[in-house]
Design a protein around this motif. Structure first.
Motif, short mmCIF file in Angstrom:
data_model
loop_
_atom_site.label_atom_id
_atom_site.label_comp_id
_atom_site.label_asym_id
_atom_site.label_seq_id
_atom_site.Cartn_x
_atom_site.Cartn_y
_atom_site.Cartn_z
N GLY A 69 0.70 -1.65 -0.08
CA GLY A 69 -0.17 -0.05 -0.16
C GLY A 69 0.84 1.27 0.46
N PRO A 70 0.18 1.88 0.43
CA PRO A 70 1.42 3.54 0.06
C PRO A 70 2.40 2.97 1.56
N ALA A 71 2.44 2.99 2.41
CA ALA A 71 3.45 3.03 3.40
C ALA A 71 4.62 2.15 2.31
N GLY A 72 4.40 0.60 2.16
CA GLY A 72 5.24 -0.10 1.34
C GLY A 72 5.73 -0.35 -0.04
N LEU A 94 9.29 -7.03 -2.14
CA LEU A 94 7.40 -6.37 -1.40
C LEU A 94 6.87 -7.81 -1.50
N LEU A 95 6.35 -7.96 -0.83
CA LEU A 95 5.36 -8.76 -0.92
C LEU A 95 4.01 -8.32 -1.02
N GLU A 96 2.89 -8.90 -1.67
CA GLU A 96 1.95 -8.11 -1.57
C GLU A 96 0.42 -9.61 -1.93
N THR A 138 -5.77 1.76 -4.21
CA THR A 138 -6.80 1.04 -5.63
C THR A 138 -7.92 -0.17 -5.22
N LEU A 139 -7.41 -0.71 -4.22
CA LEU A 139 -7.76 -2.23 -4.29
C LEU A 139 -8.93 -1.92 -3.48
N GLY A 140 -8.92 -0.43 -2.84
CA GLY A 140 -10.15 -0.19 -2.25
C GLY A 140 -10.95 0.81 -2.51
N ASN A 141 -10.23 1.30 -3.82
CA ASN A 141 -10.47 2.66 -4.75
C ASN A 141 -11.19 4.08 -3.75
N VAL A 142 -9.76 4.22 -2.76
CA VAL A 142 -10.14 5.41 -1.36
C VAL A 142 -9.15 6.75 -2.78
N SER A 143 -9.97 6.97 -3.81
CA SER A 143 -9.09 6.93 -5.18
C SER A 143 -9.05 8.38 -4.30
N HIS A 181 0.55 -11.49 -5.16
CA HIS A 181 -0.44 -12.90 -4.94
C HIS A 181 0.51 -13.28 -4.11
N ALA A 182 1.30 -12.62 -2.41
CA ALA A 182 1.91 -13.25 -2.23
C ALA A 182 1.37 -12.69 -0.36
N GLU A 183 0.71 -13.68 0.71
CA GLU A 183 0.45 -13.36 1.50
C GLU A 183 1.33 -13.25 2.91
N ASP A 202 7.25 -4.02 8.06
CA ASP A 202 5.24 -4.44 8.55
C ASP A 202 4.31 -3.35 7.75
N CYS A 203 4.56 -3.67 6.73
CA CYS A 203 3.47 -2.07 6.29
C CYS A 203 1.30 -3.03 5.69
N THR A 204 1.53 -3.34 6.43
CA THR A 204 0.23 -4.54 6.38
C THR A 204 -1.02 -3.57 6.46
N VAL A 217 -13.76 -4.67 0.65
CA VAL A 217 -14.44 -3.43 1.00
C VAL A 217 -13.01 -2.49 2.07
N GLY A 218 -13.52 -1.45 2.42
CA GLY A 218 -12.17 -0.78 2.89
C GLY A 218 -12.06 -0.62 3.92
N VAL A 219 -11.11 -1.06 5.34
CA VAL A 219 -11.05 -0.97 6.69
C VAL A 219 -10.22 0.33 6.35
N ARG A 220 -10.66 1.00 7.57
CA ARG A 220 -9.76 2.16 8.18
C ARG A 220 -9.38 1.84 9.59
N GLU A 221 -9.63 0.38 10.58
CA GLU A 221 -8.68 0.89 11.95
C GLU A 221 -8.86 -0.68 11.81
N VAL A 247 7.87 -0.99 11.26
CA VAL A 247 5.91 -1.21 11.08
C VAL A 247 5.71 0.62 10.57
N ALA A 248 5.48 0.36 9.33
CA ALA A 248 4.68 1.63 8.66
C ALA A 248 3.71 1.94 8.09
N GLY A 249 2.99 3.20 8.11
CA GLY A 249 1.85 3.09 7.72
C GLY A 249 0.16 3.24 8.80
N ARG A 302 -3.62 8.26 8.96
CA ARG A 302 -4.35 6.96 8.50
C ARG A 302 -4.25 7.46 6.59
N VAL A 303 -4.26 8.95 7.05
CA VAL A 303 -4.50 9.63 5.02
C VAL A 303 -3.50 9.03 4.18
N GLN A 304 -3.55 8.48 3.03
CA GLN A 304 -2.34 7.54 2.41
C GLN A 304 -0.83 8.51 2.67
#
Ligand SMILES: Cc1cc2nc3c(=O)[nH]c(=O)nc-3n(C[C@H](O)[C@H](O)[C@H](O)COP(=O)(O)OP(=O)(O)OC[C@H]3O[C@@H](n4cnc5c(N)ncnc54)[C@H](O)[C@@H]3O)c2cc1C
Length: 426
Positions: free
Chosen positions: A29-32, A48-50, A60-65, A124-126, A158-160, A284-288, A356-358, A372-374
């Protein structure tokens, strides 16, 4: 469905190493993405593992564009604006911009950017688990398209968004409000497109008929149409729950989709008669969810009073912005003048080579609602990538990274702090 464990299993496997890197970043994401770029620019081999097939995280995934304004357009964030959204690039750093962007273009931009920067991205690396040796992480176990693989590293970031790796490695954490642990609700973002002619209105089975603004899930209309191309970005669904809990996310994915179609139907009857549903976010977008307990915890007082720290790594003046966690239709929005985020919020007491970032840095519920914003997450990621690189060069634990060296490297990567106030907290 039960979440009460009735049985436990030992799960042991020999897992091959897929690769070794200087810096392994978990979550793109933004941090990673910023962490990966900044470490690579310091000559480090970065993986970078995503877990999904795209970079950009919630953007992008959550379309918080739409980038919320933080009063400092600097570093890698500024570079992205210059390269991908040049029309919005301000002359000075200490201004606020809030551009709406295409999540599809950002996705493509970040892929190309990683290639140019020499970052190895594994899609596709979880992340599944950490392999530890004393106070260090030696490797992370990752579920890939070829099964479980180990990725070794000297440093891990950790930028998960959920501090997934930190928690697995035993870092203590908090979640949600002090009083009851409730987190901000989830929102499924979507877009509508102006077709220029009336569109057919549908209300699929299971959806709701909203007539009044007070019927809407957030009790308000919240959308952006900033680019004169007829693209409406809508943030109007709301589902209570914690995005790190299986049952809450399960419920949210179905309930939020019902709300999407219901809000579309409402908008098509109330001012957007020529707009058709054009895109629903992949998830679904997760805020916290989880906040690590780091060496320093950013507090509401820091945000409100505008605390300045000697080990500042990011600055923002984004408001306190808490979508009601308990199912109410309210949002607690409070303007702030600006504050610093210290390096110590990304550092744990327990681990010498993990940052830990993000959004899951060490912060209280109220403080995280602002940080929390991008744009802020890009800034934190950039600092984390540099710090991890310095820790490798100086063979020191991340707790002992020289703040002067960190600030010099941030400066040489074009990070400008918009306010250099008197340090009010060491
Ligand atoms: C509905 C909603 C609306 C918002 N509105 C705005 C807004 O208008 N403007 C704004 O600037 N910000 C907004 N935000 C906040 C912002 O989008 C996030 O806080 C920000 O994206 C967090 O960045 P991050 O890098 O910490 O995490 P994320 O963006 O969550 O990225 C985390 C990444 O890690 C990956 N990941 C997670 N777990 C694993 C794993 N186990 N293994 C590998 N990869 C993993 C994910 O797939 C994802 O790509 C909003 C957030 C939400 C949910």
């Amino acid at each position: 469905m039960s979440n009460q464990p009735t049985q436990t299993y030992d799960f042991q496997r020999k897992i091959e190493t897929y690769d070794s890197a200087d810096v392994v970043v978990i979550g793109g994401g933004p941090a990673g993405t910023a962490a990966a770029i900044s470490a690579a620019r310091l000559g480090k081999k970065v993986t970078l593992l995503e877990k999904s097939g795209q970079l950009g995280g919630m953007g992008t995934l959550g379309n918080v564009s739409v980038f919320m304004p933080i009063g400092n357009v600097t570093g890698i964030y500024r570079e992205m604006i210059a390269e991908a959204l040049a029309d919005h690039l301000p002359k000075d750093h200490d201004v606020s911009i809030a551009p709406q962007y295409s999540p599809f273009i950002l996705r493509q931009y970040l892929n190309e950017k990683m290639k140019k920067e020499g970052v190895q991205v594994i899609y596709h690396a979880e992340f599944i688990g950490t392999v530890k040796e004393d106070r260090s992480v030696k490797a992370v176990i990752v579920s890939t398209r070829e099964g479980l693989k180990a990725f070794e590293g000297k440093q891990f970031i950790d930028c998960t968004g959920d501090a997934r790796a930190a928690l697995d490695a035993g870092v203590p954490y908090t979640s949600g409000r002090d009083e009851d642990g409730m987190t901000q609700p989830m929102t499924l973002m979507f877009m509508m497109q102006n077709t220029g002619k009336p569109v057919a209105q549908v209300l699929p089975e299971g959806c709701y008929l909203y007539n009044e603004i007070s019927d809407l899930p957030q009790g308000r209309r919240l959308y952006w149409e900033r680019n004169n191309d007829g693209t409406l970005l809508v943030n109007m669904t709301r589902v209570k729950g914690n995005g790190a809990k299986i049952e809450d996310v399960n419920y949210a994915e179905t309930e939020a989709l019902r709300q999407v179609f219901s809000v579309v139907n409402y908008l098509q009857r109330n001012g957007f008669e020529t707009y058709t549903l054009s895109h629903i976010a992949n998830q679904v977008g997760v805020r916290e969810t989880n906040q690590i307990q780091g060496l320093y915890t950013l507090t509401e007082q820091d945000v409100v009073r505008g605390t300045r720290f000697a080990d500042v790594v990011a600055q923002t003046n984004y408001e306190i912005d808490i979508h009601s966690p308990d199912g109410k239709k309210t949002t607690d929005e409070r303007k702030v003048d600006g504050y610093d985020i210290p390096y110590r919020c990304m550092v744990t007491e327990q681990l010498d080579n993990l940052l830990v970032a993000g959004r899951s840095i060490s912060a209280t519920h109220v403080a995280m609602s602002s940080m929390r914003v991008q744009a802020t997450c890009y800034a934190l990621g950039q600092a984390a990538g540099i710090a991890a690189s310095i820790a490798t060069d100086d063979s020191c634990p991340v707790q002992d990274v020289s703040i002067d060296t960190l600030h010099n490297a941030l400066s040489s990567q074009n990070v400008i702090f918009y306010k250099q106030g008197q340090v009010s907290h060491q």
